[in-house]
Structure formats: structure tokens, C-alpha cells
Design a protein around this motif. Structure first.
Motif, PDB file in Angstrom:
ATOM      1  N   UNK A 102       0.856  -1.190   0.000  1.00 32.57           N
ATOM      2  CA  UNK A 102       0.000   0.000   0.000  1.00 32.57           C
ATOM      3  C   UNK A 102       0.892   1.241   0.000  1.00 32.57           C
ATOM      4  N   UNK A 103       0.374   2.307  -0.597  1.00 33.93           N
ATOM      5  CA  UNK A 103       1.140   3.553  -0.690  1.00 33.93           C
ATOM      6  C   UNK A 103       0.602   4.577   0.320  1.00 33.93           C
ATOM      7  N   UNK A 104       1.523   5.289   0.959  1.00 28.86           N
ATOM      8  CA  UNK A 104       1.147   6.345   1.905  1.00 28.86           C
ATOM      9  C   UNK A 104       2.050   7.549   1.668  1.00 28.86           C
ATOM     10  N   UNK A 105       1.518   8.744   1.930  1.00 28.89           N
ATOM     11  CA  UNK A 105       2.357   9.921   1.719  1.00 28.89           C
ATOM     12  C   UNK A 105       2.210  10.912   2.862  1.00 28.89           C
ATOM     13  N   UNK A 106       3.136  11.848   2.915  1.00 21.86           N
ATOM     14  CA  UNK A 106       3.128  12.877   3.950  1.00 21.86           C
ATOM     15  C   UNK A 106       3.897  14.099   3.483  1.00 21.86           C
ATOM     16  N   UNK A 137       8.483  12.707   6.143  1.00 18.45           N
ATOM     17  CA  UNK A 137       8.607  11.261   6.379  1.00 18.45           C
ATOM     18  C   UNK A 137       7.734  10.838   7.556  1.00 18.45           C
ATOM     19  N   UNK A 138       7.735  11.685   8.601  1.00 22.32           N
ATOM     20  CA  UNK A 138       6.951  11.364   9.798  1.00 22.32           C
ATOM     21  C   UNK A 138       5.469  11.286   9.453  1.00 22.32           C
ATOM     22  N   UNK A 139       5.015  12.191   8.581  1.00 16.95           N
ATOM     23  CA  UNK A 139       3.611  12.173   8.179  1.00 16.95           C
ATOM     24  C   UNK A 139       3.253  10.897   7.437  1.00 16.95           C
ATOM     25  N   UNK A 140       4.138  10.490   6.534  1.00 12.56           N
ATOM     26  CA  UNK A 140       3.875   9.270   5.753  1.00 12.56           C
ATOM     27  C   UNK A 140       3.875   8.044   6.672  1.00 12.56           C
ATOM     28  N   UNK A 141       4.799   8.026   7.613  1.00 15.12           N
ATOM     29  CA  UNK A 141       4.892   6.874   8.527  1.00 15.12           C
ATOM     30  C   UNK A 141       3.671   6.829   9.444  1.00 15.12           C
ATOM     31  N   UNK A 142       3.206   7.979   9.898  1.00 16.25           N
ATOM     32  CA  UNK A 142       2.000   8.004  10.738  1.00 16.25           C
ATOM     33  C   UNK A 142       0.790   7.481   9.966  1.00 16.25           C
ATOM     34  N   UNK A 166      15.454   9.090   9.953  1.00 16.24           N
ATOM     35  CA  UNK A 166      16.108   7.792   9.711  1.00 16.24           C
ATOM     36  C   UNK A 166      15.739   6.826  10.835  1.00 16.24           C
ATOM     37  N   UNK A 167      15.732   7.323  12.061  1.00 19.62           N
ATOM     38  CA  UNK A 167      15.357   6.467  13.196  1.00 19.62           C
ATOM     39  C   UNK A 167      13.913   5.998  13.059  1.00 19.62           C
ATOM     40  N   UNK A 168      13.033   6.866  12.601  1.00 20.80           N
ATOM     41  CA  UNK A 168      11.619   6.481  12.414  1.00 20.80           C
ATOM     42  C   UNK A 168      11.486   5.439  11.301  1.00 20.80           C
ATOM     43  N   UNK A 169      12.257   5.603  10.234  1.00 19.01           N
ATOM     44  CA  UNK A 169      12.198   4.643   9.121  1.00 19.01           C
ATOM     45  C   UNK A 169      12.747   3.288   9.586  1.00 19.01           C
TER      46      UNK A 169
END
Ligand code: THU
Length: 134
Positions: free
Chosen positions: A37-41, A56-61, A90-93
Motif C-alpha cells: 500500500x502507498x502512503x504519503x506525507x 517522512x513522519x507524516x507518511x509513517x504516521x 532515519x530512526x523512524x524509518x
């Protein structure tokens, strides 16, 4: 390659919504999760500067909110020759990535450079370092 192109298009369109009244530096991110699935932020800044969040944080959330827990690829785009995730991102990824995870850096013209996550941050703090982690 098809995935990378889709990630680029998603990240670019999400970037347009970046809220950046302070830096005026708009960033878009898009990721492909384990279940394809695709997500963006986009980055969302704040008058109290440290409260701002990266693209990146938005996409990960968004990914986590959808119940996904694996990042296969993530692409970041900004109006600069080479944008790479900040250390915090990077830590979140890393939390949802592994040694196969790819990080793509794109400029607005669609020039894309690809890195392996573990090449960007070969040594890091991880769940296994916490005694009682799942
Ligand atoms: N920014 C991101 O969205 N991602 C990064 O990996 C680096 C920086 C944002 C945060 C802030 O809104 C702006 O770029 C300037 O630092």
C-alpha cells in the motif's frame, strides 16, 4: 521502477500541501508498505519550531494508522539536488524497515538517487537493544 515512479508522483502531489510558513522549504514523502500500500506525507511546521513534523513522519504516521508495519521503500522529494532524511526520520524509518529497505531521494525534475537504508545509517539504536521489547 514502476513503484518508484508512483512514489515520486505521490510525494510530489503531497509536497504541494506542505505547511511551511517559516522555512518555505516544502518536502514530500511517499512510502510503499509491506502489504503493497502507498502512503504519503508532507512537512507541517509550527510557530513553536520544534513542534513541526517532517514529511517522512507524516507518511509513517499514515502507514501506522492503516495498520501497516513494514516499509519496503520510501521516497523523499524537495526543491534541492539531493534531499535525504534527517537523523530523526532515519530512526523512524528504521523502526519499520530492514536491511532491504530502500530510500529514494528525488528532485523536482524527477531525477532519483537510491540508497539502502542501512548504508545511510549503518549503526543505530533498535528494539533489540531494549531488554523487554517485543
Ligand atoms: N524536513 C523534512 O520534512 N524532512 C527531512 O528529512 C528534512 C527536513 C523539513 C522540516 C522543516 O519543515 C523543513 O524541512 C526545513 O528543515
Amino acid at each position: 521502477m514502476e513503484n518508484t515512479q508512483k512514489l515520486f508522483e505521490l510525494a510530489c502531489s503531497c509536497r504541494l500541501n506542505a505547511y511551511t510558513p517559516y522555512s518555505h522549504f516544502k518536502v514530500g514523502a511517499a512510502l510503499l508498505s509491506g502489504n503493497h500500500k502507498f502512503f504519503c506525507g508532507c512537512n507541517v511546521e509550527n510557530a513553536s519550531y520544534p513542534c513541526g513534523t517532517c514529511a517522512e513522519a507524516g507518511a509513517i504516521s499514515a502507514m501506522a494508522a492503516a495498520g501497516e508495519t513494514k516499509i519496503l521503500e520510501i521516497l523523499i522529494v524537495a526543491d534541492t539536488p539531493q534531499i535525504l532524511p534527517c537523523g530523526n526520520c532515519l530512526q523512524k524509518i528504521l523502526e519499520f524497515g530492514d536491511d532491504n529497505t530502500l530510500v529514494h531521494s528525488a528532485d523536482l525534475n524527477g531525477s532519483i538517487k537510491t540508497f539502502r537504508l542501512y548504508d545511510l545509517i549503518p549503526h543505530f539504536f533498535k528494539a533489540g537493544d531494549i531488554k523487554n521489547a517485543d
